[in-house]
Design a protein around this motif. Structure first.
Motif, PDB file in Angstrom:
ATOM      1  N   MET A  98      43.129 -38.028  20.711  1.00  0.00           N
ATOM      2  CA  MET A  98      42.940 -36.633  20.332  1.00  0.00           C
ATOM      3  C   MET A  98      41.468 -36.326  20.109  1.00  0.00           C
ATOM      4  O   MET A  98      40.995 -35.222  20.408  1.00  0.00           O
ATOM      5  N   GLN A  99      40.740 -37.309  19.593  1.00  0.00           N
ATOM      6  CA  GLN A  99      39.309 -37.132  19.386  1.00  0.00           C
ATOM      7  C   GLN A  99      38.616 -36.763  20.697  1.00  0.00           C
ATOM      8  O   GLN A  99      37.798 -35.844  20.767  1.00  0.00           O
ATOM      9  N   ARG A 156      36.959 -31.365  24.596  1.00  0.00           N
ATOM     10  CA  ARG A 156      37.065 -30.510  25.779  1.00  0.00           C
ATOM     11  C   ARG A 156      37.096 -29.029  25.413  1.00  0.00           C
ATOM     12  O   ARG A 156      36.728 -28.178  26.221  1.00  0.00           O
ATOM     13  N   VAL A 157      37.561 -28.732  24.211  1.00  0.00           N
ATOM     14  CA  VAL A 157      37.761 -27.332  23.818  1.00  0.00           C
ATOM     15  C   VAL A 157      36.935 -26.941  22.598  1.00  0.00           C
ATOM     16  O   VAL A 157      36.957 -25.787  22.179  1.00  0.00           O
ATOM     17  N   SER A 158      36.250 -27.909  22.025  1.00  0.00           N
ATOM     18  CA  SER A 158      35.435 -27.657  20.838  1.00  0.00           C
ATOM     19  C   SER A 158      34.093 -28.344  21.035  1.00  0.00           C
ATOM     20  O   SER A 158      33.846 -29.428  20.525  1.00  0.00           O
ATOM     21  N   LEU A 195      43.854 -29.713  26.619  1.00  0.00           N
ATOM     22  CA  LEU A 195      44.290 -30.845  25.794  1.00  0.00           C
ATOM     23  C   LEU A 195      45.314 -31.688  26.543  1.00  0.00           C
ATOM     24  O   LEU A 195      45.347 -32.915  26.401  1.00  0.00           O
ATOM     25  N   ARG A 196      46.141 -31.055  27.350  1.00  0.00           N
ATOM     26  CA  ARG A 196      47.184 -31.763  28.100  1.00  0.00           C
ATOM     27  C   ARG A 196      46.631 -32.579  29.253  1.00  0.00           C
ATOM     28  O   ARG A 196      47.227 -33.559  29.678  1.00  0.00           O
ATOM     29  N   ARG A 197      45.492 -32.140  29.777  1.00  0.00           N
ATOM     30  CA  ARG A 197      44.958 -32.763  31.004  1.00  0.00           C
ATOM     31  C   ARG A 197      44.674 -34.238  30.785  1.00  0.00           C
ATOM     32  O   ARG A 197      44.074 -34.645  29.820  1.00  0.00           O
ATOM     33  N   GLU A 198      45.150 -35.038  31.743  1.00  0.00           N
ATOM     34  CA  GLU A 198      44.929 -36.494  31.655  1.00  0.00           C
ATOM     35  C   GLU A 198      43.513 -36.837  32.081  1.00  0.00           C
ATOM     36  O   GLU A 198      42.878 -36.123  32.827  1.00  0.00           O
TER      37      GLU A 198
END
Length: 261
Positions: free
Chosen positions: A158-159, A164-166, A258-261
């Motif tokens: 998650m880190q 990717r978004v922050s 977040l979902r992207r591998e």
């Protein structure tokens, strides 16, 4: 009475882990459709639940059948709280606080933590106490503890994904080495340790004597939620406000990344 969410979905209690995942998908899809930040915690919780299912299928727990049953019972606390909230029926003070702040201009990390706080610090103790009622609670301790190692690996994952978004999340490091990771670790792993203590306390009290203790736990969790929303440290509070300004605001885009591998 204020309508809390657009009631475009009906959330049902689950009986299997795949059903939990299906209900979480519905919450996530609805959050994306309504640009509702409530979907951030639902995404994380789905990721954790999917990993628990994988471990059950690999038979990596001492009692895999019991763990699946327990995981479903635990998930239903969240599904019930969500369903109650959108239908304006009573829920715990800590869940009400988390849901009511779902669209505050907080960081993505804070929105995730608000969900983690209540579901683990309150619901998990309730779930383990209820599931082991009339049994020896120590029988589930090893499997309960094993989940912590699973959570640790997801914390690391998650880190990376949050970056990717922050884009400014790294600034939390200025307040201390890996502070952002420590925040999540505390919320995931340390909270599970607290929930084990609470679960033992409630189990020892028995179902007929738990209400007062649960109310007190709820108030403690509520205070933790208030701290997550507004940290006492002015430096951390300022950094979080600054970080939030540069984050992606579209919930669908955030969850997609977040979902992207």
């Amino acid at each position: 009475m204020e309508l809390n969410l657009i009631k475009s979905i009906t959330i049902k209690r689950a009986t299997t882990i795949p059903e939990v995942l299906e209900q979480l998908d519905s919450i996530i899809d609805d959050a994306i459709a309504n640009n509702d930040r409530i979907g951030y915690f639902a995404y994380l919780y789905r990721r954790v639940t999917a990993q628990i299912l994988k471990e059950v299928q690999l038979k990596n727990f001492e009692d895999n059948e019991r763990m699946e049953k327990f995981d479903v019972a635990f998930a239903n606390y969240y599904l019930d709280a969500y369903n109650a909230y959108i239908n304006n029926t009573p829920i715990s003070k800590s869940w009400a606080f988390a849901f009511q702040n779902r669209n505050e201009q907080l960081t993505i990390l804070q929105h995730i933590m608000l969900g983690i706080n209540t579901h683990i610090n309150l619901d998990l103790g309730l779930a383990v106490s209820a599931e082991m009622h009339g049994k020896d609670i120590l029988e589930i301790e090893n499997d309960f503890t094993k989940v912590n190692s699973i959570l640790a690996s997801i914390v690391n994952e998650m880190q990376d994904r949050l970056s990717r978004v922050s884009s400014m999340l790294f600034l939390l490091d200025l307040a201390g080495k890996n502070t952002d990771e420590k925040i999540i670790n505390f919320s995931m792993q340390k909270a599970r340790e607290l929930s084990w203590h609470n679960g033992n306390l409630l189990w020892g009290l028995g179902s007929e004597h738990q209400n007062g203790a649960i109310d007190q736990m709820d108030l403690v969790v509520l205070s933790l939620g208030q701290f997550i929303k507004a940290p006492k440290s002015k430096i951390i509070d300022y950094m979080l406000s600054f970080i939030a300004r540069f984050e992606e605001k579209n919930v669908g885009v955030v969850i997609s990344k977040l979902r992207r591998e």
